[in-house]
Design a protein around this motif. Structure first.
Motif, mmCIF file in Angstrom:
data_model
loop_
_atom_site.group_PDB
_atom_site.id
_atom_site.type_symbol
_atom_site.label_atom_id
_atom_site.label_comp_id
_atom_site.label_asym_id
_atom_site.label_seq_id
_atom_site.Cartn_x
_atom_site.Cartn_y
_atom_site.Cartn_z
ATOM 1 N N VAL A 8 0.851 -1.194 0.000
ATOM 2 C CA VAL A 8 0.000 0.000 0.000
ATOM 3 C C VAL A 8 0.885 1.242 0.000
ATOM 4 C CG1 VAL A 8 -1.861 1.230 1.154
ATOM 5 C CG2 VAL A 8 -1.741 -1.273 1.302
ATOM 6 N N ASN A 9 0.924 1.943 -1.111
ATOM 7 C CA ASN A 9 1.658 3.199 -1.194
ATOM 8 C C ASN A 9 0.784 4.323 -0.660
ATOM 9 O OD1 ASN A 9 3.924 4.912 -2.330
ATOM 10 N ND2 ASN A 9 2.163 5.796 -3.375
ATOM 11 N N ILE A 10 1.356 5.148 0.217
ATOM 12 C CA ILE A 10 0.617 6.300 0.718
ATOM 13 C C ILE A 10 0.998 7.508 -0.133
ATOM 14 C CG2 ILE A 10 0.111 7.755 2.694
ATOM 15 C CD1 ILE A 10 -0.839 4.812 2.926
ATOM 16 N N GLY A 11 0.058 7.896 -0.992
ATOM 17 C CA GLY A 11 0.269 9.002 -1.908
ATOM 18 C C GLY A 11 -0.320 10.299 -1.372
ATOM 19 N N THR A 12 -0.474 11.259 -2.254
ATOM 20 C CA THR A 12 -0.891 12.595 -1.843
ATOM 21 C C THR A 12 -1.716 13.281 -2.921
ATOM 22 O OG1 THR A 12 -0.068 14.817 -1.322
ATOM 23 C CG2 THR A 12 1.349 13.440 -2.665
ATOM 24 N N SER A 13 -2.620 14.134 -2.479
ATOM 25 C CA SER A 13 -3.416 14.934 -3.425
ATOM 26 C C SER A 13 -2.540 15.945 -4.161
ATOM 27 C CB SER A 13 -4.538 15.662 -2.688
ATOM 28 O OG SER A 13 -4.010 16.614 -1.770
ATOM 29 N N SER A 14 -1.320 16.173 -3.675
ATOM 30 C CA SER A 14 -0.421 17.134 -4.323
ATOM 31 C C SER A 14 -0.074 16.727 -5.749
ATOM 32 C CB SER A 14 0.861 17.289 -3.511
ATOM 33 O OG SER A 14 0.605 17.944 -2.281
ATOM 34 N N VAL A 15 -0.250 15.456 -6.083
ATOM 35 C CA VAL A 15 0.070 15.045 -7.456
ATOM 36 C C VAL A 15 -0.886 15.670 -8.469
ATOM 37 C CG1 VAL A 15 1.035 12.861 -6.639
ATOM 38 C CG2 VAL A 15 -1.329 12.922 -7.478
ATOM 39 N N TYR A 16 -2.079 16.086 -8.033
ATOM 40 C CA TYR A 16 -3.038 16.677 -8.962
ATOM 41 C C TYR A 16 -2.624 18.073 -9.409
ATOM 42 C CZ TYR A 16 -6.287 12.895 -7.887
ATOM 43 O OH TYR A 16 -6.881 11.661 -7.745
ATOM 44 N N ARG A 44 3.916 -8.813 -10.411
ATOM 45 C CA ARG A 44 4.951 -9.245 -9.468
ATOM 46 C C ARG A 44 4.374 -9.362 -8.063
ATOM 47 N NH1 ARG A 44 10.251 -8.299 -10.671
ATOM 48 N NH2 ARG A 44 10.642 -9.371 -8.701
ATOM 49 N N PHE A 45 3.587 -8.367 -7.670
ATOM 50 C CA PHE A 45 2.827 -8.443 -6.424
ATOM 51 C C PHE A 45 1.671 -7.450 -6.511
ATOM 52 C CE2 PHE A 45 6.587 -5.737 -5.253
ATOM 53 C CZ PHE A 45 5.939 -4.513 -5.117
ATOM 54 N N GLN A 46 0.691 -7.618 -5.623
ATOM 55 C CA GLN A 46 -0.479 -6.737 -5.626
ATOM 56 C C GLN A 46 -0.132 -5.426 -4.910
ATOM 57 O OE1 GLN A 46 -4.472 -9.197 -5.849
ATOM 58 N NE2 GLN A 46 -3.466 -9.580 -3.899
ATOM 59 N N SER A 47 -0.662 -4.324 -5.448
ATOM 60 C CA SER A 47 -0.363 -3.019 -4.863
ATOM 61 C C SER A 47 -1.498 -2.046 -5.144
ATOM 62 C CB SER A 47 0.942 -2.463 -5.439
ATOM 63 O OG SER A 47 0.785 -2.156 -6.822
ATOM 64 N N CYS A 48 -1.505 -0.969 -4.374
ATOM 65 C CA CYS A 48 -2.443 0.126 -4.614
ATOM 66 C C CYS A 48 -1.817 1.404 -4.076
ATOM 67 C CB CYS A 48 -3.795 -0.125 -3.955
ATOM 68 S SG CYS A 48 -3.757 -0.131 -2.146
ATOM 69 N N SER A 49 -2.405 2.545 -4.421
ATOM 70 C CA SER A 49 -1.923 3.815 -3.880
ATOM 71 C C SER A 49 -3.098 4.629 -3.379
ATOM 72 C CB SER A 49 -1.167 4.602 -4.958
ATOM 73 O OG SER A 49 -0.543 5.746 -4.392
ATOM 74 N N LEU A 50 -2.961 5.142 -2.172
ATOM 75 C CA LEU A 50 -4.006 5.930 -1.527
ATOM 76 C C LEU A 50 -3.554 7.388 -1.475
ATOM 77 C CD1 LEU A 50 -4.727 3.508 1.462
ATOM 78 C CD2 LEU A 50 -5.768 3.496 -0.824
ATOM 79 N N ARG A 51 -4.288 8.272 -2.146
ATOM 80 C CA ARG A 51 -3.936 9.689 -2.174
ATOM 81 C C ARG A 51 -4.671 10.421 -1.059
ATOM 82 N NH1 ARG A 51 -4.229 10.689 -8.785
ATOM 83 N NH2 ARG A 51 -2.293 9.574 -9.280
ATOM 84 N N LEU A 52 -3.915 10.934 -0.096
ATOM 85 C CA LEU A 52 -4.490 11.550 1.094
ATOM 86 C C LEU A 52 -4.651 13.056 0.924
ATOM 87 C CD1 LEU A 52 -2.465 9.706 3.894
ATOM 88 C CD2 LEU A 52 -4.336 8.847 2.457
ATOM 89 N N TYR A 53 -5.665 13.588 1.616
ATOM 90 C CA TYR A 53 -6.001 15.006 1.526
ATOM 91 C C TYR A 53 -5.877 15.692 2.878
ATOM 92 C CZ TYR A 53 -7.899 14.757 -3.211
ATOM 93 O OH TYR A 53 -8.032 14.626 -4.570
ATOM 94 N N SER A 54 -4.958 16.656 3.008
ATOM 95 C CA SER A 54 -4.883 17.631 4.109
ATOM 96 C C SER A 54 -5.240 17.031 5.467
ATOM 97 C CB SER A 54 -5.803 18.817 3.808
ATOM 98 O OG SER A 54 -5.465 19.414 2.579
ATOM 99 N N VAL A 55 -4.424 16.093 5.927
ATOM 100 C CA VAL A 55 -4.709 15.376 7.165
ATOM 101 C C VAL A 55 -4.348 16.236 8.379
ATOM 102 C CG1 VAL A 55 -4.388 13.208 8.404
ATOM 103 C CG2 VAL A 55 -4.099 13.281 5.903
#
Length: 313
Positions: free
Chosen positions: A120-128, A165-176
């Protein structure tokens, strides 16, 4: 399940460790205790985790030796470790090595794990980019080194799902927001300024900026909900945050309301790359994870003030 949490001594990572432990998982934390901000705060977080039976391995993901300190039977990886935010004290090399090189090294370790169910990659809304109000299908337009390098890290992780290769996802977080928020972040600064009678540095024009200020407990609800939903989230990018928007000025007003005193403001030059608006589009999170953040801004600020009073006054 045996779970590895990177950035475990940090703000959101420490909360994730606690929640995962409370759910009955065997949690191993990893953190390099970088001096980007106060080691005192990170050590305070570490002590809280130690008291709940969670050990933090002190290693740097940029050094491949970290893998020698970890077991080979990890089931889940939650990757919070990163060079955060927009800071004039952070160089491009800081973002490059902490967000891209470190993530690639962690991916290489993950690829060696036979029992890994999900990365689980912890991403960010900053990518937008300067406005983050979009669904996950929108093309990213990051406007900072932070956003650019976090987007790269996200794609490195998701590449492994595409390669099977393996299962993955990314969660983009907002202003925590919430207890343990980093000292350079808005609410910790506001609270400290209110109690210490010092000036809050308000970036020119930012009083009207809009944010999805999301309480950390609501963010953690979404993060841990991926466990058991691996097939649904594999290869996916998912926004996590609240749909409720508040201006920076409303945030200032809320802290003043909770503490009961006015905060002195010092207007300073605007920051390059600072987002103008974030509003989490969480239709996908609702559909896949039944995600439903409920904590109000007032409730979140009250909890953060109580934490600050208990630890710093």
């Amino acid at each position: 399940m045996k779970i590895l949490v990177t950035g475990a001594a940090g703000f959101i990572g420490s909360h994730a460790c606690e929640r995962l432990k409370s759910l009955g998982h065997d949690v191993i934390g990893l953190d390099n205790f970088d001096a980007y901000y106060s080691l005192e705060l990170k050590q305070l977080n570490e002590k809280a985790l130690n008291n709940k039976g969670i050990t933090i391995v002190k290693q740097d993901l940029r050094d491949n030796a970290f893998a020698e300190m970890l077991p080979n039977n990890i089931n889940y990886i939650f990757h919070f470790a990163a060079q955060p935010g927009i800071s004039p004290s952070s160089t491009f090399e800081d973002y490059l090595t902490n967000n891209i090189i470190a993530t690639k090294n962690l991916i290489d370790y993950a690829a060696s794990l036979k029992d890994l169910k999900l990365f689980v990659n912890i991403g960010t809304s900053s990518v937008y980019g300067l406005e983050a109000t979009f669904p996950e299908t929108t093309a990213p337009k990051p406007a900072s080194f932070y956003g650019v390098t976090k987007l790269t890290a996200e794609q490195l992780v998701l590449q492994k799902s595409r390669e099977k290769r393996f299962q993955s996802c990314s969660l983009r977080l907002y202003s925590v927001i919430g207890p343990r928020e980093r000292p350079e972040k808005m609410y910790t600064k506001l609270i400290a300024c209110a109690f210490n009678n010092t000036q809050f540095p308000l970036y020119n024009g930012s009083a009207s900026h809009l944010r999805s200020f999301t309480y950390v407990g609501d963010i953690i609800d979404g993060i841990v909900s991926v466990i058991g939903n691996e097939a649904k989230v594999n290869g996916e990018i998912i926004n996590l945050g609240t749909e409720v928007e508040h201006t920076t000025q409303e945030g200032i007003n809320t802290v003043e309301q909770v503490i009961g005193k006015s905060i002195k403001i010092n207007n300073v030059a605007a920051r390059s790359g600072d987002q103008l608006r974030t509003k989490a589009n969480i239709d996908k999170a609702r559909a896949l994870l039944n995600y439903n953040p409920k904590t109000t801004l007032l409730e979140g600020v009250k909890a953060q003030v109580e934490w600050y009073e208990a630890n710093f006054l």
